[in-house]
Design a protein around this motif. Structure first.
Motif, PDB file in Angstrom:
ATOM      1  N   VAL A 267      39.644  17.230  65.251  1.00 20.48           N
ATOM      2  CA  VAL A 267      40.914  17.233  64.512  1.00 20.48           C
ATOM      3  C   VAL A 267      40.656  17.081  63.017  1.00 20.48           C
ATOM      4  CG1 VAL A 267      43.106  16.032  64.174  1.00 20.48           C
ATOM      5  CG2 VAL A 267      42.173  16.308  66.482  1.00 20.48           C
ATOM      6  N   ALA A 268      39.735  16.196  62.664  1.00 17.65           N
ATOM      7  CA  ALA A 268      39.427  15.976  61.251  1.00 17.65           C
ATOM      8  C   ALA A 268      38.900  17.251  60.597  1.00 17.65           C
ATOM      9  CB  ALA A 268      38.406  14.848  61.099  1.00 17.65           C
ATOM     10  N   GLU A 269      38.044  17.974  61.298  1.00 18.35           N
ATOM     11  CA  GLU A 269      37.518  19.223  60.751  1.00 18.35           C
ATOM     12  C   GLU A 269      38.613  20.261  60.576  1.00 18.35           C
ATOM     13  OE1 GLU A 269      34.438  19.819  59.527  1.00 18.35           O
ATOM     14  OE2 GLU A 269      34.276  17.656  59.831  1.00 18.35           O
ATOM     15  N   GLU A 270      39.520  20.366  61.540  1.00 13.63           N
ATOM     16  CA  GLU A 270      40.635  21.319  61.435  1.00 13.63           C
ATOM     17  C   GLU A 270      41.546  20.965  60.268  1.00 13.63           C
ATOM     18  OE1 GLU A 270      42.624  21.302  65.173  1.00 13.63           O
ATOM     19  OE2 GLU A 270      40.907  22.123  66.286  1.00 13.63           O
ATOM     20  N   GLN A 271      41.857  19.676  60.134  1.00 12.04           N
ATOM     21  CA  GLN A 271      42.730  19.251  59.041  1.00 12.04           C
ATOM     22  C   GLN A 271      42.067  19.452  57.691  1.00 12.04           C
ATOM     23  OE1 GLN A 271      43.917  15.219  59.863  1.00 12.04           O
ATOM     24  NE2 GLN A 271      45.408  15.820  61.422  1.00 12.04           N
ATOM     25  N   ARG A 272      40.776  19.188  57.617  1.00  9.45           N
ATOM     26  CA  ARG A 272      40.073  19.335  56.336  1.00  9.45           C
ATOM     27  C   ARG A 272      40.106  20.785  55.857  1.00  9.45           C
ATOM     28  NH1 ARG A 272      37.082  15.592  54.198  1.00  9.45           N
ATOM     29  NH2 ARG A 272      36.625  14.581  56.183  1.00  9.45           N
ATOM     30  N   ALA A 273      40.000  21.710  56.788  1.00 10.38           N
ATOM     31  CA  ALA A 273      40.013  23.126  56.430  1.00 10.38           C
ATOM     32  C   ALA A 273      41.339  23.542  55.815  1.00 10.38           C
ATOM     33  CB  ALA A 273      39.719  23.977  57.671  1.00 10.38           C
ATOM     34  N   ALA A 274      42.407  22.806  56.111  1.00 12.07           N
ATOM     35  CA  ALA A 274      43.737  23.156  55.610  1.00 12.07           C
ATOM     36  C   ALA A 274      44.119  22.384  54.344  1.00 12.07           C
ATOM     37  CB  ALA A 274      44.782  22.893  56.696  1.00 12.07           C
TER      38      ALA A 274
ATOM     39  N   TYR B 239      24.779  20.687  53.437  1.00 15.99           N
ATOM     40  CA  TYR B 239      26.043  20.019  53.735  1.00 15.99           C
ATOM     41  C   TYR B 239      26.564  19.324  52.478  1.00 15.99           C
ATOM     42  CZ  TYR B 239      25.095  20.458  58.762  1.00 15.99           C
ATOM     43  OH  TYR B 239      24.852  20.940  60.016  1.00 15.99           O
ATOM     44  N   GLU B 240      27.885  19.341  52.314  1.00 22.15           N
ATOM     45  CA  GLU B 240      28.488  18.607  51.206  1.00 22.15           C
ATOM     46  C   GLU B 240      28.986  17.239  51.641  1.00 22.15           C
ATOM     47  OE1 GLU B 240      31.294  21.487  49.583  1.00 22.15           O
ATOM     48  OE2 GLU B 240      29.889  21.817  47.929  1.00 22.15           O
ATOM     49  N   ASP B 241      28.914  16.961  52.936  1.00 23.57           N
ATOM     50  CA  ASP B 241      29.210  15.630  53.454  1.00 23.57           C
ATOM     51  C   ASP B 241      30.597  15.156  53.025  1.00 23.57           C
ATOM     52  OD1 ASP B 241      28.866  13.350  54.866  1.00 23.57           O
ATOM     53  OD2 ASP B 241      27.306  12.479  53.616  1.00 23.57           O
ATOM     54  N   HIS B 242      31.597  15.978  53.352  1.00 25.04           N
ATOM     55  CA  HIS B 242      32.966  15.664  52.956  1.00 25.04           C
ATOM     56  C   HIS B 242      33.444  14.337  53.528  1.00 25.04           C
ATOM     57  CE1 HIS B 242      33.070  20.256  52.760  1.00 25.04           C
ATOM     58  NE2 HIS B 242      33.163  19.840  51.519  1.00 25.04           N
TER      59      HIS B 242
ATOM     60  N   LEU C  28      16.623  21.300  72.577  1.00 27.13           N
ATOM     61  CA  LEU C  28      17.183  21.446  73.919  1.00 27.13           C
ATOM     62  C   LEU C  28      18.470  22.256  73.907  1.00 27.13           C
ATOM     63  CD1 LEU C  28      17.029  20.759  76.908  1.00 27.13           C
ATOM     64  CD2 LEU C  28      18.064  18.547  76.398  1.00 27.13           C
ATOM     65  N   HIS C  29      19.205  22.201  72.801  1.00 28.67           N
ATOM     66  CA  HIS C  29      20.467  22.939  72.698  1.00 28.67           C
ATOM     67  C   HIS C  29      20.286  24.362  72.188  1.00 28.67           C
ATOM     68  CE1 HIS C  29      22.270  18.990  73.270  1.00 28.67           C
ATOM     69  NE2 HIS C  29      23.442  19.560  73.371  1.00 28.67           N
ATOM     70  N   GLY C  30      19.054  24.727  71.833  1.00 27.36           N
ATOM     71  CA  GLY C  30      18.818  26.077  71.353  1.00 27.36           C
ATOM     72  C   GLY C  30      19.611  26.369  70.090  1.00 27.36           C
ATOM     73  N   ALA C  31      20.173  27.569  70.008  1.00 26.79           N
ATOM     74  CA  ALA C  31      20.948  27.959  68.827  1.00 26.79           C
ATOM     75  C   ALA C  31      22.133  27.024  68.614  1.00 26.79           C
ATOM     76  CB  ALA C  31      21.425  29.399  68.974  1.00 26.79           C
ATOM     77  N   GLY C  32      22.690  26.519  69.717  1.00 27.32           N
ATOM     78  CA  GLY C  32      23.814  25.595  69.592  1.00 27.32           C
ATOM     79  C   GLY C  32      23.447  24.341  68.826  1.00 27.32           C
ATOM     80  N   GLY C  33      22.177  23.945  68.896  1.00 28.70           N
ATOM     81  CA  GLY C  33      21.751  22.721  68.238  1.00 28.70           C
ATOM     82  C   GLY C  33      21.837  22.770  66.734  1.00 28.70           C
ATOM     83  N   VAL C  34      21.679  23.960  66.149  1.00 26.79           N
ATOM     84  CA  VAL C  34      21.762  24.084  64.695  1.00 26.79           C
ATOM     85  C   VAL C  34      23.128  24.589  64.242  1.00 26.79           C
ATOM     86  CG1 VAL C  34      19.282  24.430  64.438  1.00 26.79           C
ATOM     87  CG2 VAL C  34      20.771  26.417  64.756  1.00 26.79           C
ATOM     88  N   SER C  35      24.049  24.707  65.173  1.00 28.54           N
ATOM     89  CA  SER C  35      25.373  25.243  64.859  1.00 28.54           C
ATOM     90  C   SER C  35      26.363  24.129  64.539  1.00 28.54           C
ATOM     91  CB  SER C  35      25.904  26.052  66.050  1.00 28.54           C
ATOM     92  OG  SER C  35      26.366  25.166  67.073  1.00 28.54           O
ATOM     93  N   GLN C  36      27.570  24.540  64.149  1.00 28.81           N
ATOM     94  CA  GLN C  36      28.632  23.574  63.894  1.00 28.81           C
ATOM     95  C   GLN C  36      29.361  23.164  65.170  1.00 28.81           C
ATOM     96  OE1 GLN C  36      28.638  26.825  63.343  1.00 28.81           O
ATOM     97  NE2 GLN C  36      30.663  27.650  62.796  1.00 28.81           N
ATOM     98  N   ASP C  37      28.997  23.729  66.313  1.00 29.62           N
ATOM     99  CA  ASP C  37      29.687  23.408  67.564  1.00 29.62           C
ATOM    100  C   ASP C  37      29.224  22.084  68.165  1.00 29.62           C
ATOM    101  OD1 ASP C  37      31.027  25.745  67.243  1.00 29.62           O
ATOM    102  OD2 ASP C  37      30.051  26.829  68.881  1.00 29.62           O
ATOM    103  N   PHE C  38      28.104  21.579  67.703  1.00 26.85           N
ATOM    104  CA  PHE C  38      27.595  20.280  68.138  1.00 26.85           C
ATOM    105  C   PHE C  38      27.311  19.439  66.889  1.00 26.85           C
ATOM    106  CE2 PHE C  38      26.560  23.240  71.511  1.00 26.85           C
ATOM    107  CZ  PHE C  38      26.900  22.543  72.663  1.00 26.85           C
ATOM    108  N   PRO C  39      27.334  18.113  66.998  1.00 28.39           N
ATOM    109  CA  PRO C  39      27.111  17.271  65.821  1.00 28.39           C
ATOM    110  C   PRO C  39      25.649  17.086  65.456  1.00 28.39           C
ATOM    111  CG  PRO C  39      27.532  15.891  67.735  1.00 28.39           C
ATOM    112  CD  PRO C  39      27.692  17.326  68.196  1.00 28.39           C
TER     113      PRO C  39
END
Length: 404
Positions: free
Chosen positions: A30-37, A221-224, A359-370
């Motif tokens: 939710v925080a990420e969605e709100q920040r984008a707006a 990262y800008e670490d908002h 272990l997460h492969g491409a997902g590990g470096v993506s924004q879909d996981f922390p």
């Protein structure tokens, strides 16, 4: 030797774990969605203010401050397992509970060294979560791992101090709610004692001559969520002489007093990051199949998970021992252990996060996981509050001194 948590710690752990499950983890997306707006990426998403209100309502507020007059009155040993829990969501939970750096260290400085006016003007709104703050020490032009190198000038001019210098990686300074800087500079640059040349002054953000020039990135990262890390220029910024914290020449000692608890707080939260990584590793391992069998059945994956668990248990015991020593013999008495956890914890947690990413492969470096963001935070802590090598040098000297 009793390894059990006391009754108050257990009760707070239960409440905090429930708060994380019911409020913090669901708020991450939710925080990420709100920040984008938001109009500015540095503005605070509404969900964070909701989390802060809920944490206050539940009494999960200012847990870090051992002074019962201002904080929860917990010992370091009581606070350690709580900080670990908030470390599982390091970009939300510490802020939600008003236990986020650099505010925690700044509040400790004001509580310990500030005068009555300074505490009234700045500590009280920080304790209430109404404003944020920043600690301005690191400089781009010198090796700031040696704090005696700093070149910012704090010059007395009648009833004022004039601050001139350039700082960078000043955490939290991009947040519009950051209203006050604690600035470390030299009031006596030619003094014979290099550890008495520095002082600290309070510089309000809106002081003429203070310019936040840019946001500094960390691995892109800008670490908002932490209010960013900024480059700040002080161009003959004038503040009242009463804004001096403590005494002239006391800046280095205050910095050491500030960074001791800060180092252990970081290590506590790092263990929480490692626990989050292990949880994600296990979930991934049982849900994915490769080469005809689940990842959880692959020997190398089992080794990663087993090694991670052993490492976390070792680190936790060392951190808890350090917290206990700080409570019983003080920060000076725990000096060796504070340095040991500062060296060992970020290094080990970076390794655990690296395996989790693998272990997460491409997902590990993506924004879909922390994981990628956690990795950036953990790797940065090998530099923050003193590079590991500085602590290794000091610790080795202490060990060798016994033989000289």
């Amino acid at each position: 030797m009793d390894f059990a948590f006391d009754a108050r710690t257990e009760e707070l752990r239960a409440r905090l774990l429930a708060f994380m499950d019911e409020h913090v983890y669901p708020a991450e997306a939710v925080a990420e969605e709100q920040r984008a707006a938001l109009a500015s990426p540095w503005d605070t998403p509404a969900v964070i203010e909701e989390l802060k209100a809920e944490a206050r309502r539940q009494g999960l507020w200012n847990l870090f401050l051992p002074d019962a007059e201002y904080g929860a009155g917990l010992t370091n040993l009581q606070y350690a397992p709580l900080a670990e829990i908030t470390g599982r969501s390091p970009h939300l939970a510490p802020t939600a509970t008003n236990c986020a750096a650099p505010d925690t260290g700044n509040m400790e400085v004001l509580a310990q060294f500030g005068d009555e006016r300074q505490r009234k003007q700045w500590l009280e709104p920080l304790l209430a979560g109404e404003i944020r703050s920043a600690f301005a020490m690191t400089e781009p032009e010198v090796a700031s791992s040696d704090a005696t190198n700093i070149t910012t000038h704090i010059e007395r001019d009648g009833d004022e101090y004039v601050v001139t210098g350039r700082k960078w990686y000043i955490s939290g300074a991009m947040n519009p709610d950051c209203r006050i800087f604690i600035v470390m500079g030299k009031t006596d640059p030619d003094g014979p004692d290099i550890r008495r040349q520095q002082s600290m002054v309070l510089v309000p953000r809106d002081t003429p001559g203070v310019t936040v020039t840019r946001a500094m990135q960390v691995f892109g990262y800008e670490d908002h969520s932490h209010g960013g890390h900024a480059e700040v220029v002080f161009d003959h910024a004038r503040v009242p002489a009463s804004n001096l914290i403590g005494e002239e020449g006391g800046g280095f000692a205050i910095a050491q007093a500030r960074l001791g608890p800060g180092r252990i707080h970081h290590c506590m939260r790092l263990i929480g990051m490692a626990e989050r990584a292990i949880d994600l590793m296990c979930r991934r391992a049982v849900s994915r199949t490769a080469f005809g069998k689940a990842l959880a059945q692959q020997g190398v994956v089992q080794n990663w998970i087993a090694d991670a668990r052993v490492t976390v248990e070792q680190l936790r015991l060392l951190v808890l021992k350090t917290a206990w020593l700080m409570d019983t013999v003080g920060n000076r008495g725990a000096h060796t252990e504070i340095q040991a956890i500062k060296i060992a914890t970020p290094r080990a947690v970076v390794g655990i996060l690296d395996r989790a990413i693998q272990l997460h492969g491409a997902g590990g470096v993506s924004q879909d996981f922390p994981l990628a963001e956690l990795y950036a935070s953990a790797r940065t802590l090998m530099l923050a509050d003193g590079p590991d090598e500085v602590h290794q040098r000091s610790l080795a000297r202490r060990e060798l001194k016994k033989y000289l």
